[in-house]
Motif scaffolding. Structure first.
Motif, PDB file in Angstrom:
ATOM      1  N   LEU A  11      39.203  73.418 -34.927  1.00  0.00           N
ATOM      2  CA  LEU A  11      39.643  73.270 -33.535  1.00  0.00           C
ATOM      3  C   LEU A  11      41.071  72.751 -33.522  1.00  0.00           C
ATOM      4  O   LEU A  11      41.390  71.768 -34.210  1.00  0.00           O
ATOM      5  N   GLN A  13      44.755  72.377 -30.851  1.00  0.00           N
ATOM      6  CA  GLN A  13      45.322  72.517 -29.511  1.00  0.00           C
ATOM      7  C   GLN A  13      46.322  73.676 -29.472  1.00  0.00           C
ATOM      8  O   GLN A  13      46.936  74.013 -30.492  1.00  0.00           O
ATOM      9  N   ALA A  14      46.474  74.215 -28.290  1.00  0.00           N
ATOM     10  CA  ALA A  14      47.458  75.275 -28.108  1.00  0.00           C
ATOM     11  C   ALA A  14      48.832  74.777 -28.559  1.00  0.00           C
ATOM     12  O   ALA A  14      49.214  73.627 -28.295  1.00  0.00           O
ATOM     13  N   LYS A  87      47.538  80.147 -29.577  1.00  0.00           N
ATOM     14  CA  LYS A  87      47.244  80.296 -28.160  1.00  0.00           C
ATOM     15  C   LYS A  87      45.728  80.363 -27.966  1.00  0.00           C
ATOM     16  O   LYS A  87      44.992  80.692 -28.899  1.00  0.00           O
ATOM     17  N   ALA A  88      45.298  80.104 -26.753  1.00  0.00           N
ATOM     18  CA  ALA A  88      43.865  80.140 -26.473  1.00  0.00           C
ATOM     19  C   ALA A  88      43.266  81.501 -26.817  1.00  0.00           C
ATOM     20  O   ALA A  88      42.129  81.592 -27.299  1.00  0.00           O
ATOM     21  N   THR A  91      41.539  82.365 -30.202  1.00  0.00           N
ATOM     22  CA  THR A  91      40.204  81.892 -30.524  1.00  0.00           C
ATOM     23  C   THR A  91      39.309  83.050 -30.938  1.00  0.00           C
ATOM     24  O   THR A  91      39.178  84.033 -30.211  1.00  0.00           O
ATOM     25  N   THR A 121      39.160  77.850 -33.102  1.00  0.00           N
ATOM     26  CA  THR A 121      39.082  77.590 -31.673  1.00  0.00           C
ATOM     27  C   THR A 121      40.356  76.892 -31.233  1.00  0.00           C
ATOM     28  O   THR A 121      40.724  75.849 -31.788  1.00  0.00           O
ATOM     29  N   VAL A 122      41.026  77.477 -30.256  1.00  0.00           N
ATOM     30  CA  VAL A 122      42.270  76.928 -29.742  1.00  0.00           C
ATOM     31  C   VAL A 122      42.023  76.453 -28.318  1.00  0.00           C
ATOM     32  O   VAL A 122      41.651  77.239 -27.446  1.00  0.00           O
ATOM     33  N   SER A 123      42.216  75.169 -28.107  1.00  0.00           N
ATOM     34  CA  SER A 123      41.998  74.604 -26.775  1.00  0.00           C
ATOM     35  C   SER A 123      43.307  74.612 -25.999  1.00  0.00           C
ATOM     36  O   SER A 123      44.366  74.320 -26.543  1.00  0.00           O
ATOM     37  N   SER A 124      43.200  74.933 -24.740  1.00  0.00           N
ATOM     38  CA  SER A 124      44.408  75.021 -23.899  1.00  0.00           C
ATOM     39  C   SER A 124      44.609  73.750 -23.086  1.00  0.00           C
ATOM     40  O   SER A 124      43.764  72.859 -23.081  1.00  0.00           O
TER      41      SER A 124
END
Length: 124
Positions: A11, A13-14, A87-88, A91, A121-124
């Motif tokens: 995981l 972050q963007a 980027k999200a 994912t 997984t990329v969180s926005s």
């Protein structure tokens, strides 16, 4: 029989970075052309990029060009996918794949061997 094992997903972050690894065993790694693919939930498998047996040549999908880089260390039987500015929409489950004879190709059907995948997984 060539076996491929991916690692390095997680995981993030963007805007962040991750490096995926794909370790190969059971075959002459320097004879393998390597590719990376990904599959997001509910979507078809998508080509990410590919590198030839020496690592001297590679190409990428337009969606990742300039952000992702594939490299390989033939002494370690490993190929890497460096992912920057995530980027999200990046994912997905990421898979590495190998073929001996076709070369660099975006067509998944041309790859003979596949890893089990690693989740990014990329969180926005």
């Amino acid at each position: 029989q060539v076996q491929l094992v991916e690692s390095g997903g997680g995981l993030v972050q963007a805007g962040g970075s991750l490096r995926l690894s794909c370790a190969a065993s059971g075959g002459a790694f320097t004879r393998l052309n390597m590719g990376w693919f990904r599959q997001a939930p509910g979507k078809e498998r998508e080509f990410v990029g590919a590198v030839n047996w020496s690592g001297a040549y590679g190409y990428y999908a337009d969606s990742v060009e300039g952000r992702f880089t594939i490299s390989r260390d033939n002494a370690k039987n490993t190929v890497y996918l460096q992912m920057n500015n995530l980027k999200a929409e990046d994912t997905a489950v990421y898979y590495c794949a190998a073929n001996r004879f076709v070369g660099m190709t975006r067509m998944g059907d041309n790859y003979d061997y596949w890893g089990q995948g690693t989740q990014v997984t990329v969180s926005s």
